[in-house]
Scaffold this motif. Structure first.
Motif, PDB file in Angstrom:
ATOM      1  N   THR A   2     104.977  97.805   4.726  1.00  0.00           N
ATOM      2  CA  THR A   2     104.241  99.054   4.698  1.00  0.00           C
ATOM      3  C   THR A   2     103.472  99.191   3.385  1.00  0.00           C
ATOM      4  O   THR A   2     104.023  98.987   2.318  1.00  0.00           O
ATOM      5  N   PRO A   3     102.173  99.539   3.425  1.00  0.00           N
ATOM      6  CA  PRO A   3     101.392  99.677   2.206  1.00  0.00           C
ATOM      7  C   PRO A   3     101.984 100.699   1.264  1.00  0.00           C
ATOM      8  O   PRO A   3     102.653 101.637   1.672  1.00  0.00           O
ATOM      9  N   ASP A   4     101.699 100.553  -0.040  1.00  0.00           N
ATOM     10  CA  ASP A   4     102.224 101.475  -1.042  1.00  0.00           C
ATOM     11  C   ASP A   4     101.772 102.899  -0.781  1.00  0.00           C
ATOM     12  O   ASP A   4     102.464 103.860  -1.098  1.00  0.00           O
ATOM     13  N   THR A   5     100.594 103.036  -0.180  1.00  0.00           N
ATOM     14  CA  THR A   5     100.091 104.384   0.091  1.00  0.00           C
ATOM     15  C   THR A   5     100.875 105.076   1.191  1.00  0.00           C
ATOM     16  O   THR A   5     100.744 106.271   1.388  1.00  0.00           O
ATOM     17  N   GLN A   6     101.680 104.298   1.937  1.00  0.00           N
ATOM     18  CA  GLN A   6     102.528 104.866   2.968  1.00  0.00           C
ATOM     19  C   GLN A   6     103.956 104.405   2.737  1.00  0.00           C
ATOM     20  O   GLN A   6     104.620 103.900   3.627  1.00  0.00           O
ATOM     21  N   THR A  24     111.880 108.959  27.378  1.00  0.00           N
ATOM     22  CA  THR A  24     112.937 109.969  27.307  1.00  0.00           C
ATOM     23  C   THR A  24     114.047 109.585  26.325  1.00  0.00           C
ATOM     24  O   THR A  24     114.936 110.388  26.058  1.00  0.00           O
ATOM     25  N   ILE A  25     114.017 108.345  25.814  1.00  0.00           N
ATOM     26  CA  ILE A  25     114.981 107.870  24.831  1.00  0.00           C
ATOM     27  C   ILE A  25     114.238 107.481  23.564  1.00  0.00           C
ATOM     28  O   ILE A  25     113.186 106.849  23.626  1.00  0.00           O
ATOM     29  N   LEU A  26     114.792 107.862  22.415  1.00  0.00           N
ATOM     30  CA  LEU A  26     114.187 107.521  21.124  1.00  0.00           C
ATOM     31  C   LEU A  26     115.170 106.722  20.286  1.00  0.00           C
ATOM     32  O   LEU A  26     116.282 107.176  20.020  1.00  0.00           O
ATOM     33  N   ASP A  27     114.770 105.519  19.876  1.00  0.00           N
ATOM     34  CA  ASP A  27     115.502 104.792  18.842  1.00  0.00           C
ATOM     35  C   ASP A  27     114.724 105.027  17.552  1.00  0.00           C
ATOM     36  O   ASP A  27     113.651 104.455  17.350  1.00  0.00           O
ATOM     37  N   ALA A  28     115.265 105.874  16.691  1.00  0.00           N
ATOM     38  CA  ALA A  28     114.534 106.335  15.513  1.00  0.00           C
ATOM     39  C   ALA A  28     114.539 105.350  14.362  1.00  0.00           C
ATOM     40  O   ALA A  28     113.792 105.518  13.392  1.00  0.00           O
ATOM     41  N   THR A  29     115.390 104.326  14.427  1.00  0.00           N
ATOM     42  CA  THR A  29     115.511 103.337  13.354  1.00  0.00           C
ATOM     43  C   THR A  29     115.756 101.977  13.998  1.00  0.00           C
ATOM     44  O   THR A  29     116.786 101.345  13.759  1.00  0.00           O
ATOM     45  N   CYS A  30     114.811 101.503  14.784  1.00  0.00           N
ATOM     46  CA  CYS A  30     115.091 100.361  15.667  1.00  0.00           C
ATOM     47  C   CYS A  30     115.294  99.047  14.924  1.00  0.00           C
ATOM     48  O   CYS A  30     116.044  98.192  15.388  1.00  0.00           O
ATOM     49  N   GLY A  31     114.647  98.848  13.754  1.00  0.00           N
ATOM     50  CA  GLY A  31     114.792  97.585  13.038  1.00  0.00           C
ATOM     51  C   GLY A  31     114.542  96.404  13.956  1.00  0.00           C
ATOM     52  O   GLY A  31     113.550  96.349  14.688  1.00  0.00           O
ATOM     53  N   GLY A  32     115.462  95.445  13.977  1.00  0.00           N
ATOM     54  CA  GLY A  32     115.350  94.291  14.864  1.00  0.00           C
ATOM     55  C   GLY A  32     115.956  94.520  16.234  1.00  0.00           C
ATOM     56  O   GLY A  32     116.145  93.562  16.990  1.00  0.00           O
ATOM     57  N   ARG A  33     116.257  95.775  16.572  1.00  0.00           N
ATOM     58  CA  ARG A  33     116.857  96.164  17.860  1.00  0.00           C
ATOM     59  C   ARG A  33     118.202  95.462  18.080  1.00  0.00           C
ATOM     60  O   ARG A  33     118.589  95.152  19.219  1.00  0.00           O
ATOM     61  N   GLU A  53     107.177  97.586   9.528  1.00  0.00           N
ATOM     62  CA  GLU A  53     106.924  96.519  10.488  1.00  0.00           C
ATOM     63  C   GLU A  53     106.928  95.203   9.729  1.00  0.00           C
ATOM     64  O   GLU A  53     106.254  95.071   8.699  1.00  0.00           O
ATOM     65  N   GLU A  54     107.718  94.219  10.203  1.00  0.00           N
ATOM     66  CA  GLU A  54     107.859  92.937   9.503  1.00  0.00           C
ATOM     67  C   GLU A  54     107.774  91.790  10.501  1.00  0.00           C
ATOM     68  O   GLU A  54     108.299  91.875  11.608  1.00  0.00           O
ATOM     69  N   PRO A  55     107.131  90.673  10.118  1.00  0.00           N
ATOM     70  CA  PRO A  55     106.988  89.531  11.026  1.00  0.00           C
ATOM     71  C   PRO A  55     108.267  88.711  11.130  1.00  0.00           C
ATOM     72  O   PRO A  55     109.143  88.776  10.263  1.00  0.00           O
ATOM     73  N   ALA A  56     108.372  87.920  12.184  1.00  0.00           N
ATOM     74  CA  ALA A  56     109.521  87.024  12.354  1.00  0.00           C
ATOM     75  C   ALA A  56     109.619  86.082  11.160  1.00  0.00           C
ATOM     76  O   ALA A  56     108.616  85.548  10.692  1.00  0.00           O
ATOM     77  N   GLY A  57     110.847  85.890  10.662  1.00  0.00           N
ATOM     78  CA  GLY A  57     111.076  84.995   9.543  1.00  0.00           C
ATOM     79  C   GLY A  57     111.058  85.638   8.182  1.00  0.00           C
ATOM     80  O   GLY A  57     111.374  84.987   7.180  1.00  0.00           O
ATOM     81  N   PHE A  58     110.743  86.945   8.095  1.00  0.00           N
ATOM     82  CA  PHE A  58     110.622  87.568   6.771  1.00  0.00           C
ATOM     83  C   PHE A  58     111.955  87.627   6.026  1.00  0.00           C
ATOM     84  O   PHE A  58     111.985  87.615   4.792  1.00  0.00           O
ATOM     85  N   VAL A  59     113.077  87.650   6.762  1.00  0.00           N
ATOM     86  CA  VAL A  59     114.383  87.712   6.111  1.00  0.00           C
ATOM     87  C   VAL A  59     114.668  86.429   5.344  1.00  0.00           C
ATOM     88  O   VAL A  59     115.332  86.439   4.309  1.00  0.00           O
ATOM     89  N   ASP A  60     114.173  85.318   5.820  1.00  0.00           N
ATOM     90  CA  ASP A  60     114.458  84.032   5.183  1.00  0.00           C
ATOM     91  C   ASP A  60     113.901  83.930   3.771  1.00  0.00           C
ATOM     92  O   ASP A  60     114.302  83.059   3.002  1.00  0.00           O
ATOM     93  N   VAL A  74     110.958  93.002  12.640  1.00  0.00           N
ATOM     94  CA  VAL A  74     110.940  94.446  12.855  1.00  0.00           C
ATOM     95  C   VAL A  74     109.611  94.759  13.520  1.00  0.00           C
ATOM     96  O   VAL A  74     108.558  94.721  12.887  1.00  0.00           O
ATOM     97  N   SER A  75     109.676  95.012  14.816  1.00  0.00           N
ATOM     98  CA  SER A  75     108.461  95.190  15.606  1.00  0.00           C
ATOM     99  C   SER A  75     108.564  96.466  16.438  1.00  0.00           C
ATOM    100  O   SER A  75     108.787  96.421  17.656  1.00  0.00           O
ATOM    101  N   PRO A  76     108.420  97.627  15.796  1.00  0.00           N
ATOM    102  CA  PRO A  76     108.547  98.897  16.521  1.00  0.00           C
ATOM    103  C   PRO A  76     107.327  99.170  17.403  1.00  0.00           C
ATOM    104  O   PRO A  76     106.243  98.613  17.180  1.00  0.00           O
ATOM    105  N   ASP A  77     107.516 100.025  18.400  1.00  0.00           N
ATOM    106  CA  ASP A  77     106.373 100.499  19.186  1.00  0.00           C
ATOM    107  C   ASP A  77     105.427 101.300  18.304  1.00  0.00           C
ATOM    108  O   ASP A  77     104.204 101.255  18.475  1.00  0.00           O
ATOM    109  N   GLU A  78     106.015 102.045  17.374  1.00  0.00           N
ATOM    110  CA  GLU A  78     105.240 102.854  16.429  1.00  0.00           C
ATOM    111  C   GLU A  78     105.927 102.827  15.072  1.00  0.00           C
ATOM    112  O   GLU A  78     107.155 102.798  14.994  1.00  0.00           O
ATOM    113  N   VAL A  79     105.142 102.836  14.008  1.00  0.00           N
ATOM    114  CA  VAL A  79     105.685 102.981  12.658  1.00  0.00           C
ATOM    115  C   VAL A  79     105.728 104.479  12.363  1.00  0.00           C
ATOM    116  O   VAL A  79     104.680 105.134  12.246  1.00  0.00           O
TER     117      VAL A  79
END
Length: 206
Positions: A2-6, A24-33, A53-60, A74-79
């Motif tokens: 996430t940019p520093d401005t956000q 009708t269901i909200l996962d408010a902190t989905c992370g890697g699900r 939002e983070e791409p695959a492999g960022f943890v490594d 971390v690929s949420p439907d919305e940030v």
């Protein structure tokens, strides 16, 4: 990232606060699900959101001998920030709240270890107000009679201190400590009744 401005540690209130959604269901902190069963990681009736939002492999990037988590992303439907959501009051039947449980001085700004890279961190100076506001906001978008499922680990703070930040006590949850580990994860289930007033809902608790 996430940019520093956000920054995830700063609430951006520029979003439309009454945007309707069909889920009708909200996962408010989905992370890697990670908490979802494989067959439920992409449900059509569920809105998966996260503060980043983070791409695959960022943890490594945080480990000495990658790959360790090559497919974790971390690929949420919305940030979105769970403390300040753009959805109307009483939108969802079910809300899932699985916030970071590790407390760090700079919160989400510097994530270096595997656990914090995966799951984030709470900011030492504001974690109580952040979680309290998160509970209030999630209760606001939860329908009366709806259910909020809360997950937390006691690595940095005890469960009772955290659960007491919610606007009402849970109905039930994990009450017995397991053996073999100094850190434990527990689940708590909340039910929103008509007496709950989040101070942000139109018309209060009516």
């Amino acid at each position: 990232m996430t940019p520093d401005t956000q920054s995830p540690d700063a609430i951006d209130r520029t979003e439309d606060s009454s945007r309707c959604v069909s889920e009708t269901i909200l996962d408010a902190t989905c992370g890697g699900r990670s908490i979802w069963l494989d067959e439920n990681k992409n449900r059509e009736d569920t809105l998966y959101i996260d503060r980043r939002e983070e791409p695959a492999g960022f943890v490594d990037e945080a480990v000495a001998d990658p790959p360790n988590n090559p497919n974790y992303e971390v690929s949420p439907d919305e940030v979105q920030d769970y403390r300040d959501l753009p959805y109307p009051d009483r939108t969802f039947n079910l809300v899932v709240f699985d916030p970071p449980h590790i407390i760090r001085g700079d919160g989400m700004k510097t994530l270096t270890g595997v656990m914090t890279k995966k799951y984030g961190a709470l900011k030492a100076e504001t974690w109580q107000s952040d979680l309290r506001q998160g509970f209030l906001e999630l209760f606001r978008v939860l329908k009366f009679g709806g259910t909020l499922v809360f997950k937390f680990s006691d690595e940095s703070v005890d469960f009772r201190t955290v659960v007491d930040l919610a606007p009402q006590p849970p109905l039930f949850g994990t009450t017995v400590r397991g053996g073999g580990s100094s850190v434990e994860t527990r689940w708590f289930v909340f039910h929103k009744d008509c007496s709950v007033n989040t101070d942000t809902e139109q018309g209060g608790s009516s």
